[in-house]
Design a protein around this motif. Structure first.
Motif, PDB file in Angstrom:
ATOM      1  N   GLY A 172      11.298   8.257 -17.049  1.00 46.03           N
ATOM      2  CA  GLY A 172      11.080   9.089 -15.863  1.00 46.03           C
ATOM      3  C   GLY A 172      10.136   8.370 -14.926  1.00 46.03           C
ATOM      4  N   GLY A 173      10.546   8.182 -13.666  1.00 51.08           N
ATOM      5  CA  GLY A 173       9.672   7.561 -12.666  1.00 51.08           C
ATOM      6  C   GLY A 173       9.199   6.187 -13.104  1.00 51.08           C
ATOM      7  N   ILE A 174       7.878   5.951 -12.965  1.00 54.17           N
ATOM      8  CA  ILE A 174       7.321   4.638 -13.299  1.00 54.17           C
ATOM      9  C   ILE A 174       7.300   4.422 -14.820  1.00 54.17           C
ATOM     10  N   GLY A 175       7.646   5.445 -15.572  1.00 53.34           N
ATOM     11  CA  GLY A 175       7.818   5.301 -17.024  1.00 53.34           C
ATOM     12  C   GLY A 175       8.959   4.360 -17.375  1.00 53.34           C
ATOM     13  N   ILE A 176       9.615   3.849 -16.376  1.00 51.51           N
ATOM     14  CA  ILE A 176      10.700   2.898 -16.615  1.00 51.51           C
ATOM     15  C   ILE A 176      10.175   1.546 -17.121  1.00 51.51           C
ATOM     16  N   GLY A 214      20.143   6.604 -38.313  1.00 47.92           N
ATOM     17  CA  GLY A 214      19.923   5.296 -37.693  1.00 47.92           C
ATOM     18  C   GLY A 214      19.637   5.346 -36.210  1.00 47.92           C
ATOM     19  N   THR A 215      19.648   6.545 -35.610  1.00 50.60           N
ATOM     20  CA  THR A 215      19.359   6.638 -34.168  1.00 50.60           C
ATOM     21  C   THR A 215      17.885   6.965 -33.948  1.00 50.60           C
ATOM     22  N   HIS A 216      17.263   6.228 -33.037  1.00 47.92           N
ATOM     23  CA  HIS A 216      15.886   6.504 -32.629  1.00 47.92           C
ATOM     24  C   HIS A 216      15.891   6.848 -31.141  1.00 47.92           C
ATOM     25  N   VAL A 217      15.018   7.763 -30.750  1.00 44.17           N
ATOM     26  CA  VAL A 217      14.947   8.160 -29.342  1.00 44.17           C
ATOM     27  C   VAL A 217      13.547   7.875 -28.803  1.00 44.17           C
ATOM     28  N   TYR A 218      13.490   7.460 -27.543  1.00 47.37           N
ATOM     29  CA  TYR A 218      12.239   7.031 -26.908  1.00 47.37           C
ATOM     30  C   TYR A 218      12.150   7.683 -25.534  1.00 47.37           C
ATOM     31  N   ALA A 219      10.941   8.056 -25.143  1.00 47.93           N
ATOM     32  CA  ALA A 219      10.772   8.558 -23.777  1.00 47.93           C
ATOM     33  C   ALA A 219       9.445   8.076 -23.220  1.00 47.93           C
ATOM     34  N   CYS A 220       9.467   7.708 -21.962  1.00 42.42           N
ATOM     35  CA  CYS A 220       8.237   7.370 -21.247  1.00 42.42           C
ATOM     36  C   CYS A 220       8.350   7.958 -19.855  1.00 42.42           C
ATOM     37  N   GLY A 221       7.349   8.707 -19.460  1.00 42.22           N
ATOM     38  CA  GLY A 221       7.418   9.315 -18.136  1.00 42.22           C
ATOM     39  C   GLY A 221       6.318  10.337 -17.963  1.00 42.22           C
ATOM     40  N   PRO A 222       6.406  11.120 -16.895  1.00 39.47           N
ATOM     41  CA  PRO A 222       5.366  12.106 -16.615  1.00 39.47           C
ATOM     42  C   PRO A 222       5.409  13.286 -17.594  1.00 39.47           C
ATOM     43  N   ALA A 223       4.355  14.104 -17.533  1.00 40.21           N
ATOM     44  CA  ALA A 223       4.176  15.178 -18.518  1.00 40.21           C
ATOM     45  C   ALA A 223       5.373  16.123 -18.582  1.00 40.21           C
ATOM     46  N   GLY A 224       5.962  16.467 -17.425  1.00 40.45           N
ATOM     47  CA  GLY A 224       7.086  17.413 -17.414  1.00 40.45           C
ATOM     48  C   GLY A 224       8.268  16.881 -18.204  1.00 40.45           C
ATOM     49  N   LEU A 225       8.553  15.606 -18.016  1.00 43.72           N
ATOM     50  CA  LEU A 225       9.677  14.995 -18.732  1.00 43.72           C
ATOM     51  C   LEU A 225       9.381  14.961 -20.234  1.00 43.72           C
ATOM     52  N   LEU A 226       8.140  14.643 -20.574  1.00 38.24           N
ATOM     53  CA  LEU A 226       7.807  14.537 -22.005  1.00 38.24           C
ATOM     54  C   LEU A 226       7.830  15.907 -22.684  1.00 38.24           C
ATOM     55  N   SER A 266      14.391  19.187 -33.462  1.00 34.76           N
ATOM     56  CA  SER A 266      15.071  19.133 -34.761  1.00 34.76           C
ATOM     57  C   SER A 266      15.168  17.700 -35.301  1.00 34.76           C
ATOM     58  N   TRP A 267      14.586  16.752 -34.581  1.00 38.16           N
ATOM     59  CA  TRP A 267      14.689  15.348 -35.012  1.00 38.16           C
ATOM     60  C   TRP A 267      13.590  15.001 -36.014  1.00 38.16           C
ATOM     61  N   PRO A 268      13.877  14.106 -36.981  1.00 41.02           N
ATOM     62  CA  PRO A 268      12.795  13.619 -37.841  1.00 41.02           C
ATOM     63  C   PRO A 268      11.749  12.918 -36.978  1.00 41.02           C
ATOM     64  N   ARG A 269      10.466  13.236 -37.207  1.00 41.22           N
ATOM     65  CA  ARG A 269       9.387  12.726 -36.345  1.00 41.22           C
ATOM     66  C   ARG A 269       9.366  11.200 -36.256  1.00 41.22           C
ATOM     67  N   GLU A 270       9.726  10.539 -37.371  1.00 41.35           N
ATOM     68  CA  GLU A 270       9.615   9.072 -37.371  1.00 41.35           C
ATOM     69  C   GLU A 270      10.683   8.416 -36.497  1.00 41.35           C
ATOM     70  N   ARG A 271      11.620   9.225 -35.991  1.00 37.52           N
ATOM     71  CA  ARG A 271      12.652   8.631 -35.129  1.00 37.52           C
ATOM     72  C   ARG A 271      12.490   9.045 -33.668  1.00 37.52           C
ATOM     73  N   VAL A 272      11.335   9.655 -33.381  1.00 38.08           N
ATOM     74  CA  VAL A 272      11.045  10.089 -32.005  1.00 38.08           C
ATOM     75  C   VAL A 272       9.811   9.331 -31.524  1.00 38.08           C
ATOM     76  N   HIS A 273       9.919   8.650 -30.392  1.00 43.20           N
ATOM     77  CA  HIS A 273       8.840   7.772 -29.918  1.00 43.20           C
ATOM     78  C   HIS A 273       8.523   8.118 -28.460  1.00 43.20           C
ATOM     79  N   VAL A 274       7.235   8.278 -28.190  1.00 36.76           N
ATOM     80  CA  VAL A 274       6.840   8.754 -26.860  1.00 36.76           C
ATOM     81  C   VAL A 274       5.700   7.913 -26.314  1.00 36.76           C
ATOM     82  N   GLU A 275       5.770   7.624 -25.024  1.00 33.80           N
ATOM     83  CA  GLU A 275       4.596   7.091 -24.339  1.00 33.80           C
ATOM     84  C   GLU A 275       4.492   7.819 -23.005  1.00 33.80           C
ATOM     85  N   GLY A 276       3.314   8.353 -22.756  1.00 32.23           N
ATOM     86  CA  GLY A 276       3.152   9.127 -21.525  1.00 32.23           C
ATOM     87  C   GLY A 276       1.995   8.618 -20.717  1.00 32.23           C
ATOM     88  N   PHE A 277       1.751   9.270 -19.590  1.00 32.01           N
ATOM     89  CA  PHE A 277       0.545   8.942 -18.846  1.00 32.01           C
ATOM     90  C   PHE A 277      -0.146  10.223 -18.415  1.00 32.01           C
TER      91      PHE A 277
END
Ligand code: FES
Length: 318
Positions: free
Chosen positions: A117-121, A190-202, A211-222
């Motif tokens: 999302g946005g500069i989270g690119i 085998g699928t992992h999901v990642y998100a980086c972006g503003p608070a609303g997107l996260l 419902s996803w296993p926590r170890e397959r969900v990856h987040v970086e925010g600002f």
């Protein structure tokens, strides 16, 4: 004690990516190889004013000759991005900590879904460079208000043309916000999901991945501050040089308690990502909540923006 090495980087090129985002190519001033990094890593810059600011590396991690970072001007921010815009001129030498990665790609993933999302690119771009060479399949979703606000447009449009990316442009209309649950789908092996972006997107991402296993969900925010959680307990810190004790109530960060007591600690991300606020401790058991420090570093330091204490007391070597 572990040292905090610093690297010098020279601004070699500046590119306007959008009306508010500029990308900077950084090289060694002495023509040396730069420290290795992996997709998802960031650099923590030590700006001339004394501020520290971290920005994701957004080039190709296969190159040891250059780093790229992209910075969005925030007119109403805390001044870090404006200082970068004013001081990072071509030829200028800037200081940074070596790259750290709190948002790495999972090495064992078979498929990766990347949402920006946005500069989270910026970290997502580094991931795309890496994944183009890997065997794992991937899908990229880029959320923005309009096409002109999409940084790295050429790369993203090439990914769209190759069928590996989709652009979601909402014109800043809440009714047109993308459906993250539909993008992500149900968890598959085998699928992992990642998100980086503003608070609303996260926030939407957190709902979509419940419902996803926590170890397959990856987040970086600002987000501006590290979150404290409801089960946090109060504790006391003792300042080794003065013997003074500072109480840290539940719901107050150690950083805020130190600041209120007159200790000015340099910070950047305030989310446990960059390591700027690491402080040595000598007694007590920290509750490390950062993604920045290595196991070795954690034996001597804690990040005061987000970490707390498991023991009733902690002594800080300040
Ligand atoms: S300010 Fe970045 S880890 Fe604390």
């Amino acid at each position: 004690m572990l040292s905090r090495p610093e690297i010098l980087l020279q601004v070699a090129e500046i590119k306007a990516m959008t009306p508010r985002v500029s990308a900077y190519r950084l090289v060694s001033p002495h023509g040396e190889r730069l420290p290795a990094w992996s997709a998802g890593a960031h650099l923590n810059f030590r700006l001339p004013s004394g501020r520290a600011r971290c920005y994701s590396l957004c080039g190709d991690s296969a190159s040891s000759a250059e780093y790229w970072v992209a910075v969005q001007r925030e007119e109403h921010g805390e001044g870090g991005s404006l200082e970068v815009a004013e001081t990072f001129a071509r030829g200028v030498v800037v200081r940074a900590d070596p790259p750290r990665n709190g948002f790495p790609l999972a090495a064992d993933a078979k498929h990766q879904v990347l949402i920006a999302g946005g500069i989270g690119i910026t970290p997502i771009v580094a991931m795309i460079h890496h994944l183009r060479r890997s065997k794992a399949t991937y899908a990229v979703h880029v959320c923005a208000r309009s096409l002109k606000e999409v940084a790295f447009r050429d790369l993203i449009q090439a990914e769209v043309a190759a069928g590996r990316a989709a652009l979601h442009l909402d014109g800043n209309d809440p009714a047109r916000r993308p459906d993250l649950a539909a993008m992500i789908g149900a968890p598959t092996d085998g699928t992992h999901v990642y998100a980086c972006g503003p608070a609303g997107l996260l926030k939407a991402f957190a709902r979509a991945t419940e419902s996803w296993p926590r170890e397959r969900v990856h987040v970086e925010g600002f987000a501006p501050e590290a979150r404290q959680s409801e089960g946090d307990r109060p504790f006391d810190v003792t300042i080794a040089s003065t013997g003074k004790t500072i109480h840290v109530p539940a719901g107050t960060t150690l950083l805020a308690a130190l600041k209120a007591a007159g200790h000015d600690i340099a910070t950047s991300c305030r989310q446990g990502i960059c390591g700027s606020c690491m402080v040595p401790y000598s007694d007590g058991e920290p509750d490390h909540r950062d993604q920045a420090l290595s196991d070795d570093e954690r034996r001597e330091f804690l990040t005061v923006c987000c970490s707390r204490a498991r023991s009733p007391g902690l002594t800080l070597d300040l």
